[in-house]
Design a protein around this motif. Structure first.
Motif, PDB file in Angstrom:
ATOM      1  N   PHE A   2       0.367  -1.213   0.169  1.00 31.63           N
ATOM      2  CA  PHE A   2       0.102  -0.599  -0.410  1.00 31.63           C
ATOM      3  C   PHE A   2       1.399   1.471  -0.236  1.00 31.63           C
ATOM      4  O   PHE A   2      -0.079   2.482  -0.458  1.00 31.63           O
ATOM      5  N   ASN A   3       2.294   1.188  -0.004  1.00 34.42           N
ATOM      6  CA  ASN A   3       3.057   2.171   0.323  1.00 34.42           C
ATOM      7  C   ASN A   3       2.651   3.341   1.019  1.00 34.42           C
ATOM      8  O   ASN A   3       2.920   4.116   1.302  1.00 34.42           O
ATOM      9  N   LYS A   4       2.334   2.651   2.007  1.00 35.06           N
ATOM     10  CA  LYS A   4       2.147   3.684   3.529  1.00 35.06           C
ATOM     11  C   LYS A   4       3.180   3.296   4.487  1.00 35.06           C
ATOM     12  O   LYS A   4       3.979   1.911   4.944  1.00 35.06           O
ATOM     13  N   PRO A   5       3.512   3.676   5.550  1.00 34.54           N
ATOM     14  CA  PRO A   5       4.043   3.383   6.923  1.00 34.54           C
ATOM     15  C   PRO A   5       4.016   2.162   7.891  1.00 34.54           C
ATOM     16  O   PRO A   5       2.507   1.783   7.735  1.00 34.54           O
ATOM     17  N   GLU A   6       5.134   1.550   8.763  1.00 39.33           N
ATOM     18  CA  GLU A   6       4.033   0.173   8.698  1.00 39.33           C
ATOM     19  C   GLU A   6       2.926   0.732  10.223  1.00 39.33           C
ATOM     20  O   GLU A   6       2.045  -0.115  10.290  1.00 39.33           O
ATOM     21  N   ARG A   7       3.358   1.719  10.572  1.00 39.17           N
ATOM     22  CA  ARG A   7       2.419   1.634  11.976  1.00 39.17           C
ATOM     23  C   ARG A   7       1.190   1.858  11.225  1.00 39.17           C
ATOM     24  O   ARG A   7       0.149   2.404  12.212  1.00 39.17           O
ATOM     25  N   ALA A   8       0.613   2.350  10.229  1.00 39.25           N
ATOM     26  CA  ALA A   8      -0.512   2.947   9.169  1.00 39.25           C
ATOM     27  C   ALA A   8      -1.407   1.251   9.682  1.00 39.25           C
ATOM     28  O   ALA A   8      -2.632   1.819   8.871  1.00 39.25           O
ATOM     29  N   VAL A   9      -0.336   0.097   9.320  1.00 35.98           N
ATOM     30  CA  VAL A   9      -0.924  -1.136   8.846  1.00 35.98           C
ATOM     31  C   VAL A   9      -1.891  -1.523  10.528  1.00 35.98           C
ATOM     32  O   VAL A   9      -0.583  -1.356  11.465  1.00 35.98           O
ATOM     33  N   VAL A  10      -2.764  -2.200  10.454  1.00 39.70           N
ATOM     34  CA  VAL A  10      -3.775  -2.766  11.627  1.00 39.70           C
ATOM     35  C   VAL A  10      -3.864  -4.314  11.190  1.00 39.70           C
ATOM     36  O   VAL A  10      -4.567  -4.606  10.089  1.00 39.70           O
ATOM     37  N   LEU A  11      -3.482  -5.008  12.536  1.00 36.64           N
ATOM     38  CA  LEU A  11      -3.663  -6.462  11.936  1.00 36.64           C
ATOM     39  C   LEU A  11      -4.306  -7.711  12.694  1.00 36.64           C
ATOM     40  O   LEU A  11      -3.854  -7.037  14.034  1.00 36.64           O
ATOM     41  N   GLU A  12      -5.355  -8.095  12.218  1.00 38.22           N
ATOM     42  CA  GLU A  12      -6.259  -8.650  13.347  1.00 38.22           C
ATOM     43  C   GLU A  12      -5.617 -10.069  12.962  1.00 38.22           C
ATOM     44  O   GLU A  12      -6.358 -10.452  11.416  1.00 38.22           O
ATOM     45  N   LEU A  13      -5.655 -11.103  13.622  1.00 36.79           N
ATOM     46  CA  LEU A  13      -5.268 -12.314  12.901  1.00 36.79           C
ATOM     47  C   LEU A  13      -6.072 -13.540  13.676  1.00 36.79           C
ATOM     48  O   LEU A  13      -6.373 -13.263  15.239  1.00 36.79           O
ATOM     49  N   VAL A  14      -6.561 -14.262  12.861  1.00 36.84           N
ATOM     50  CA  VAL A  14      -7.419 -15.217  13.431  1.00 36.84           C
ATOM     51  C   VAL A  14      -6.613 -16.301  13.110  1.00 36.84           C
ATOM     52  O   VAL A  14      -6.883 -17.210  12.166  1.00 36.84           O
ATOM     53  N   ALA A  15      -5.887 -17.380  13.571  1.00 39.84           N
ATOM     54  CA  ALA A  15      -4.942 -18.562  13.463  1.00 39.84           C
ATOM     55  C   ALA A  15      -5.720 -19.411  13.727  1.00 39.84           C
ATOM     56  O   ALA A  15      -7.314 -20.053  14.819  1.00 39.84           O
ATOM     57  N   GLY A  16      -6.104 -21.035  13.518  1.00 37.13           N
ATOM     58  CA  GLY A  16      -6.248 -22.167  13.583  1.00 37.13           C
ATOM     59  C   GLY A  16      -8.024 -22.121  13.318  1.00 37.13           C
ATOM     60  O   GLY A  16      -8.546 -23.379  14.308  1.00 37.13           O
TER      61      GLY A  16
END
Length: 134
Positions: free
Chosen positions: A31-45
């Protein structure tokens, strides 16, 4: 600000120890954005079953939300390619089992720090205008 929900049947213990950092870096680059601008919600398993002969394979569904200005048919293709490559590399999931849905967000419908992005953007533009007039 890309918001990514990644739901996969890959157990957390089978993921690289630094998965979060590597994946966020890949999305930020896409996205050509800084890492601090990315939000990840991970649902594993998660319980994910694919119909047909290969129903018990590793799979993932990603829901990617970003501003409507950022998401469009031309750009989404590039985002999808880069995000799919990251999921394939990090989780060893075949690209045939990776589904990405994009959701465009209107600035009035997203808030941070108690303010909608529409208000934040308006205040920022107003401030820039004042600085240019001085």
């Amino acid at each position: 600000m890309p918001l990514v929900t990644l739901v996969t049947n890959v157990p957390k213990e089978d993921m690289p120890e630094d998965f979060d950092d590597q994946f966020i870096s890949a999305v930020a680059t896409a996205f050509n954005k800084p890492e601090r601008a990315v939000v990840l919600e991970l649902v594993a398993g998660a319980h994910i079953v694919r119909g047909g002969a290969d129903k018990h394979v590793r799979g993932a569904h990603l829901m990617v939300a970003a501003g409507v200005v950022v998401l469009n048919a031309e750009h989404n293709r590039g985002y999808a390619n880069k995000i799919t490559e990251a999921v394939q590399r990090l989780l060893k999931i075949d690209k045939d089992h990776i589904l990405i849905t994009f959701h465009g967000l209107e600035a009035a419908n997203v808030a941070a720090k108690g303010e909608t992005f529409q208000h934040i953007l308006y205040a920022h533009k107003l401030e820039q205008s004042k600085m240019e007039q001085e």
